[in-house]
Design an enzyme around this catalytic site. Structure first.
Site, PDB file in Angstrom:
ATOM      1  N   ARG A 132       4.625  -7.484  11.111  1.00 21.11           N
ATOM      2  CA  ARG A 132       5.857  -6.704  10.898  1.00 21.11           C
ATOM      3  C   ARG A 132       7.020  -7.611  10.521  1.00 21.11           C
ATOM      4  O   ARG A 132       8.073  -7.162  10.082  1.00 21.11           O
ATOM      5  CB  ARG A 132       6.275  -5.922  12.165  1.00 21.11           C
ATOM      6  N   LYS A 158       0.834  -1.208   0.000  1.00 21.16           N
ATOM      7  CA  LYS A 158       0.000   0.000   0.000  1.00 21.16           C
ATOM      8  C   LYS A 158       0.867   1.255   0.000  1.00 21.16           C
ATOM      9  O   LYS A 158       0.652   2.175  -0.782  1.00 21.16           O
ATOM     10  CB  LYS A 158      -0.922   0.033   1.234  1.00 21.16           C
ATOM     11  N   THR A 159       1.857   1.280   0.893  1.00 18.45           N
ATOM     12  CA  THR A 159       2.712   2.459   0.969  1.00 18.45           C
ATOM     13  C   THR A 159       3.502   2.606  -0.335  1.00 18.45           C
ATOM     14  O   THR A 159       3.720   3.709  -0.824  1.00 18.45           O
ATOM     15  CB  THR A 159       3.637   2.355   2.198  1.00 18.45           C
ATOM     16  N   GLN A 169      -5.867  -3.075  10.650  1.00 17.36           N
ATOM     17  CA  GLN A 169      -4.765  -2.432  11.367  1.00 17.36           C
ATOM     18  C   GLN A 169      -5.190  -1.129  12.043  1.00 17.36           C
ATOM     19  O   GLN A 169      -4.359  -0.283  12.337  1.00 17.36           O
ATOM     20  CB  GLN A 169      -3.603  -2.159  10.415  1.00 17.36           C
ATOM     21  N   ASP A 208      -2.048   7.786   3.636  1.00 18.19           N
ATOM     22  CA  ASP A 208      -1.639   6.426   4.018  1.00 18.19           C
ATOM     23  C   ASP A 208      -2.215   6.122   5.405  1.00 18.19           C
ATOM     24  O   ASP A 208      -2.537   7.053   6.151  1.00 18.19           O
ATOM     25  CB  ASP A 208      -0.100   6.336   4.052  1.00 18.19           C
ATOM     26  N   GLU A 209      -2.345   4.872   5.761  1.00 17.08           N
ATOM     27  CA  GLU A 209      -2.874   4.461   7.065  1.00 17.08           C
ATOM     28  C   GLU A 209      -4.231   5.109   7.325  1.00 17.08           C
ATOM     29  O   GLU A 209      -4.515   5.590   8.436  1.00 17.08           O
ATOM     30  CB  GLU A 209      -1.894   4.848   8.200  1.00 17.08           C
TER      31      GLU A 209
HETATM   32  P1  ATP Z   1       1.563  -2.168   5.963  1.00 13.21           P
HETATM   33  O1  ATP Z   1       0.166  -2.718   5.900  1.00 13.21           O
HETATM   34  O2  ATP Z   1       2.361  -2.835   6.995  1.00 13.21           O
HETATM   35  O3  ATP Z   1       1.594  -0.678   5.995  1.00 13.21           O
HETATM   36  P2  ATP Z   1       2.030  -2.000   3.121  1.00 13.21           P
HETATM   37  O4  ATP Z   1       0.820  -2.596   2.511  1.00 13.21           O
HETATM   38  O5  ATP Z   1       2.112  -0.526   3.148  1.00 13.21           O
HETATM   39  O6  ATP Z   1       2.253  -2.612   4.581  1.00 13.21           O
HETATM   40  P3  ATP Z   1       4.631  -1.878   1.905  1.00 13.21           P
HETATM   41  O7  ATP Z   1       5.359  -1.442   3.120  1.00 13.21           O
HETATM   42  O8  ATP Z   1       4.365  -0.883   0.853  1.00 13.21           O
HETATM   43  O9  ATP Z   1       3.263  -2.590   2.348  1.00 13.21           O
HETATM   44  O10 ATP Z   1       5.332  -3.120   1.249  1.00 13.21           O
HETATM   45  C1  ATP Z   1       5.739  -4.250   2.028  1.00 13.21           C
HETATM   46  C2  ATP Z   1       7.028  -4.814   1.479  1.00 13.21           C
HETATM   47  O11 ATP Z   1       6.796  -5.430   0.237  1.00 13.21           O
HETATM   48  C3  ATP Z   1       8.067  -3.736   1.231  1.00 13.21           C
HETATM   49  O12 ATP Z   1       9.329  -4.270   1.545  1.00 13.21           O
HETATM   50  C4  ATP Z   1       7.926  -3.476  -0.255  1.00 13.21           C
HETATM   51  O13 ATP Z   1       9.119  -2.978  -0.801  1.00 13.21           O
HETATM   52  C5  ATP Z   1       7.596  -4.858  -0.791  1.00 13.21           C
HETATM   53  N1  ATP Z   1       6.790  -4.831  -2.038  1.00 13.21           N
HETATM   54  C6  ATP Z   1       5.594  -4.233  -2.211  1.00 13.21           C
HETATM   55  N2  ATP Z   1       5.131  -4.450  -3.475  1.00 13.21           N
HETATM   56  C7  ATP Z   1       6.047  -5.202  -4.112  1.00 13.21           C
HETATM   57  C8  ATP Z   1       6.156  -5.764  -5.438  1.00 13.21           C
HETATM   58  N3  ATP Z   1       5.212  -5.580  -6.349  1.00 13.21           N
HETATM   59  N4  ATP Z   1       7.259  -6.489  -5.724  1.00 13.21           N
HETATM   60  C9  ATP Z   1       8.227  -6.677  -4.782  1.00 13.21           C
HETATM   61  N5  ATP Z   1       8.177  -6.195  -3.527  1.00 13.21           N
HETATM   62  C10 ATP Z   1       7.112  -5.453  -3.188  1.00 13.21           C
HETATM   63 MG    MG Z   2       2.235   0.810   4.772  1.00 13.68          MG
END
Ligand code: ATP
Ligand code: MG
Length: 783
Positions: A649, A40-41, A256, A224-225
């Protein structure tokens, strides 16, 4: 946009199909709703870069908000990698700091000047106390009133909008104090955290012309969040990016949502498509962060919540190692075991210390963990950003600086009126305060005529004059000085804060003096960063924009000292940098959005995690986590989400640990293992069902204490754990029947107990001809 644009390929190539869809989404609202670690981030940062690079959106038209300063910093760093110097023009910040920046520009519309200061929790409490004293209210605790005021602000309600039932006397008191409190803040040219958002929302409501300027400017708003926004934050978003068609992108995970206690409402995310009809919804289901075992465990915990969007994450990552369960005798043994495992991981697992984190539910749990890590020589960072700025001497220094820009700030003036000691006693302060109140002026103004304060002797008048002269000299300096560090340096010299401490000669005073020097260092660092940003901005002049659009950086024209003070006021709980080569220690709340190769989740016990409040909210229920119709309490549902955040995490290794007995908050308790542990199927721990500690029952009472010298036992996995806990549950969740041991009388069984905790009086039937004895619980340990 041309498909040949080389940026386009670079920005899209390592995204999966739904991520790409979110980045490519055209105009109009978009909700990205998905589980942890699904990118997402990443989608937010890529979309911002894509808008700038491919759609040629000016960066200053983009407002990206997130929850903590640390997350905002990380987002900015990622964007700098993608966009270079252009990233400086983006507004990437927290809700509070974006609101503070806008409010400062519009200060005069809300009865403030641009140099307003931001009061924190302890300043707020002082103002509440003064407002209560004046209104003659003694029947409520200031803390409770402050809490109610904060809640009203989170809900976007000023005193006149509070809903108080006619017979609700306490509610009426709160409203009265709230109104007086607001008046005091305005008189001091100060705001609290809640005001930053509430005053802005109120301004935008009453001055559509002012709002229009910002709507014209920010054509793209991204959040975000989003699951943790509270009503006042949501109100602000709706103003800046109104339904139904604004370019508002929100990303989040209903599972979350962990800030209910700050007014966050998980319905905001689930109800977004209703608020923004026609919004596009994208779901991400592939997790890139965690091994499958970890994801499965997290899923088992969260799926017990009823009001949630069902989603099951999948991962191409391997199943990975099983989770580790660490059973320990007490909190010291737990801390030592964590330290030992960390060292082992570093040695054998090729995991760097900086990729490991230790989480706990309550800040107070960190003390014992820190001690054990220090002893084991494991370098660590305590992620609790405020601690430096909350030190007494640093707060004193900040109070002087705040008076330099805003002498009307009574709370600051009262703090340092006699620091360093200058012979201004409580009686003098009281008389000065009464005098100022009677005239309706600030203390600083009252200080200009100390002769007129009734009943002060000549010596007191002279001291007040001296103090006023000092403040005048400092404020005059602040008006001409360009740099934050210059102001801090001058203030330290004129007030003699450092000299006075050094003259004390004690080690503690020496440390405090060093902290003040460090504070000066923080100001120097701030100046350097500001200068670097100015150079970058000059190298990248703003493009031609239509005259009706305000493209200036939000912080343009804010004097350095003010900007520095604003930055330190907004440092939050979770903002400390995770240090290089160090294990990070933090609360579960601070862990949001982060990832680590190895995570230790400590204190997995009922009443610790889930928190006692949540357990209590469920004691009327018969089953362990839900009422007869299967609905968990709101408090318990939030604890579950917190556990889900904690588990997710971890990338590769997840250690969950618990202690058989624990002293916490000055109390010694034997708590049952956390219900969340029980939700994780035993094969995920690589053990059989029988080896899992017993399930908790409701109302497990606190239990007697072990012998003190057992603390020396050192780290070990205590195999007697399940034995002891099944004893505990033996007689319907009562302590009766529990096997205990006494140093002198040997082993026995509890017959009855009178009271709870370490001082309970317990009657025990001992063997070996000893018979019945009545003993204080703390002299017993589980047999
Ligand atoms: P959270 O819910 O904890 O906030 P998130 O959904 O924001 O998590 P990110 O932090 O953006 O997730 O990504 C999680 C991990 O996965 C990071 O290390 C990111 O670099 C990796 N990642 C995300 N998308 C891809 C992708 N398409 N290919 C490879 N790695 C990815
Ligand atoms: Mg995130």
């Amino acid at each position: 946009m041309s498909p040949a644009n080389p940026h386009e390929t670079a920005l899209l190539e390592d995204l999966n199909a739904p991520q790409r869809e979110a980045v490519l989404h055209g105009d109009g609202p978009l909700l990205v709703l998905s589980g942890a670690g699904s990118g997402k981030t990443r989608v937010i940062t890529r979309r911002v870069a894509y808008l700038v690079k491919v759609h040629d959106v000016y960066p200053w038209r983009i407002l990206a908000v997130t929850f903590t300063n640390k997350a905002a910093r990380e987002m900015r760093e990622r964007l700098t990698q993608l966009l270079g110097a252009q990233a400086n023009e983006l507004v990437v910040s927290t809700f509070h700091s974006a609101a503070a920046q806008i409010l400062r520009r519009e200060a005069e519309h809300v009865g403030l000047t641009r140099s307003f200061v931001i009061y924190d929790d302890s300043d707020q409490l002082n103002v509440v106390k003064r407002a209560m004293r004046e209104a003659g209210i003694e029947s409520m605790q200031p803390r409770e009133i402050l809490h109610r005021i904060d809640q009203e602000k989170n809900a976007a309600r000023l005193p006149e909008h509070m809903q108080v039932a006619p017979g609700d006397e306490r509610g009426q008191l709160v409203r009265k104090v709230y109104a007086a409190y607001q008046e005091r803040l305005r008189a001091a040219n100060a705001v609290d955290f809640g005001d930053l958002l509430l005053l802005l929302v109120t301004l935008f409501r009453t001055r559509p012309d002012v709002l229009e300027n910002y709507r014209r400017r920010f054509t793209h708003v991204l959040v975000d969040e989003f699951q943790d926004t509270n009503p006042v934050q949501y109100a602000l978003l709706k103003q800046l990016a109104p339904p139904p068609s604004a370019n508002l992108v929100v990303v989040g995970d209903d599972d979350q949502s962990i800030y209910r206690w700050r007014g966050a409402d998980v319905d905001n995310i689930l109800g977004f498509p209703r608020q923004y009809p026609g919004a596009k919804v994208v779901k991400l289901e592939q997790n890139y962060r965690s091994d499958q075992n970890i994801l499965d465990a997290a899923h088992e915990v969260i799926r017990k919540n009823t009001r949630r969007m069902e989603k099951k994450l999948w991962s191409e990552r391997p199943r990975g190692q099983t989770l580790d369960l660490l059973l320990n005798r007490d909190e010291r043994a737990e801390a030592q075991e964590v330290a030992r495992q960390i060292l082992a991981l570093q040695r054998e697992g090729f995991i760097k210390l900086s990729s490991m984190a230790v989480f706990y539910r309550a800040n107070a749990q960190s003390r014992v963990l820190e001690e054990a890590l220090r002893l084991a020589r494991v370098p660590y960072t305590l992620v609790s950003g405020r601690s430096f700025y909350d030190r007494a001497e640093v707060r004193d220094a900040s109070a002087y600086l705040r008076l330099m820009v805003n002498p009307r700030s009574d709370a600051d003036l009262l703090r340092i009126i006699n620091i360093p000691a200058r012979g201004i006693g409580d009686t003098t302060v009281e008389r000065l305060t009464d005098f100022a109140n009677a005239r309706g002026v600030s203390l600083y103004e009252a200080l200009s005529q100390p002769e007129q304060v009734p009943a002060l002797n000549g010596a007191a008048v002279k001291r007040l004059k001296g103090f006023r002269n000092l403040l005048e000299s400092l404020t005059a300096f602040a008006q001409t000085n360009e740099e934050a560090a210059g102001a801090v340096d001058q203030m330290l010299r004129e007030t003699k804060l450092v000299e006075t401490l050094l003259a004390e000669g004690s080690d503690e005073a020496q440390t405090r003096a060093e902290n003040l020097r460090e504070f000066l260092g923080a100001a120097q660092e701030f100046d350097l960063n500001r200068a670097a940003a100015a150079v970058a901005a000059a190298a990248n002049p703003p493009p031609e924009v239509p005259p009706e659009v305000d493209a200036a950086p939000l912080t343009a024209d804010v004097p350095a000292l003010q900007a520095f003070l604003e930055q330190i006021s907004l440092v939050g709980e979770a903002d400390a940098e995770v240090g290089d080569g160090r294990v990070a220690l933090m609360t579960l709340h601070a862990a949001k959005g982060l990832e680590f190769d190895a995570v230790f989740l400590t204190g997995m016990e009922e009443n610790v995690f889930p928190h006692a409040r949540a357990v209590k909210s469920e004691t009327t229920f018969l089953s362990e986590d839900a009422s007869a119709d299967g609905e968990p309490s709101e408090e318990m549902a939030e604890e579950r989400r917190l556990c889900y955040v904690g588990f997710t995490r971890a990338r590769k290794r997840l250690f969950v640990s618990l202690a058989q007995c624990r002293s916490l908050f000055g109390e010694l308790r034997y708590n049952a293992p956390s219900r969340f542990l029980r939700d994780v199927p035993s094969p995920l721990f690589g053990i059989s069902e029988q080896e899992l500690p017993e399930a908790p029952r409701p109302r497990v009472p606190s239990m007697p204490r072990r012998r003190p010298h057992d603390e020396d036992d050192g780290p070990r996995i205590d195999r007697s754990y399940s034995q002891a806990s099944s004893d505990m549950d033996g007689v319907g969740g009562d302590v009766r029947g529990m096997r205990v041991r006494h140093e002198q009388f040997g082993v026995g069984r509890v017959v009855s107990a009178d009271g709870n905790g370490p001082n309970a009086k317990v009657t025990v039937e001992f063997g070996g001809g000893v018979g019945l004895k009545r003993i204080i619980a703390r002299f017993l340990m589980p047999g």
